[in-house]
Enzyme design. Sequence first.
Site, short mmCIF file in Angstrom:
data_model
loop_
_atom_site.label_atom_id
_atom_site.label_comp_id
_atom_site.label_asym_id
_atom_site.label_seq_id
_atom_site.Cartn_x
_atom_site.Cartn_y
_atom_site.Cartn_z
N GLY A 1 73.81 39.76 26.64
CA GLY A 1 75.00 40.58 26.38
C GLY A 1 76.29 40.08 26.98
O GLY A 1 77.30 40.79 26.94
N GLY B 1 79.23 36.01 22.90
CA GLY B 1 78.87 35.94 21.49
C GLY B 1 78.56 37.27 20.86
O GLY B 1 79.23 38.29 21.10
N TYR C 1 63.08 26.21 15.88
CA TYR C 1 63.95 27.39 15.90
C TYR C 1 63.60 28.34 14.75
O TYR C 1 63.48 29.56 14.96
CB TYR C 1 65.41 26.96 15.81
CG TYR C 1 66.37 28.12 15.74
CD1 TYR C 1 66.59 28.93 16.85
CD2 TYR C 1 67.06 28.41 14.56
CE1 TYR C 1 67.47 30.01 16.78
CE2 TYR C 1 67.94 29.48 14.49
CZ TYR C 1 68.14 30.28 15.61
OH TYR C 1 69.00 31.34 15.53
#
Length: 270
Positions: A14, A17, A150
Amino acid sequence: MGRLDGKLALITGGSSGIGLATAGAFVREGARVAITGRDATRLDAARRQLGNGTVAVPGDVASLADLDRLFERVAAAFGGLDVVFANAGLVEATKLDATTEDAFDRMMNINVKGVFFTVQKSLSLLRPGASVVLNGSVAPSAGSPHGAVYAATKAAVRTFARNFSAALVPRGIRVNVVSPGPIAVRSPHVRPGETDVTPAPPLPGTTNPWLLSIPLGRFGTPDEVAHVVVFLASDESRFLVGSEIVVDGGRTQLPDGAMVYRALASGWFR
């Protein structure tokens, strides 16, 4: 009256971004927010920026000990949770023949293990009617020469949403996924000088091929993803469970509308 008035929320990753943009949106909509991240300095700066009683707990979601400390702090500060946004993630562009075990483990530990145990360890705090939002990606929908690991981690996240939902729906807890495409401040494919979200230039001379694959002709912004997370966190989405919302400027759903195909159709390539 805010859409999240009175709600208690936790956002992992948090401090920057999408996570920070979402934390800001939550606060503006009336929620109290706890954030976590690995960089203590950046996390403290985010806490000061957010204000309004924001709780900031340094830690790594890949560490179960750190997660235990996180939820102890959240329990002491809030006593319960109405929203969890499992946002923390890592992307490394690695080709198949050049992927190291360390790179593989880093992405799996944060993107898969971290998401799983973030949700698991939140269970005792989640109130009836709570909303869990997982940060996915459009990567599993496309093949990439440098994205196998990913993409696999984010495919796991998508699967988590279905299976977590099946386990938690008897408690009235919903789990959904937001899947961003290229976002300006977080995409590893954005080069220096190309982090703006203005429309892409005409095809001749274009320097970033990713822009050519997005029908809207620009990268997304963290705020545009945050708006979707607010919706999923709010009671407005109370009939959505196990679902995915893609935020990618049309890249996966209308690829033939991308600039490169429009260029071909207009005769730019001959």
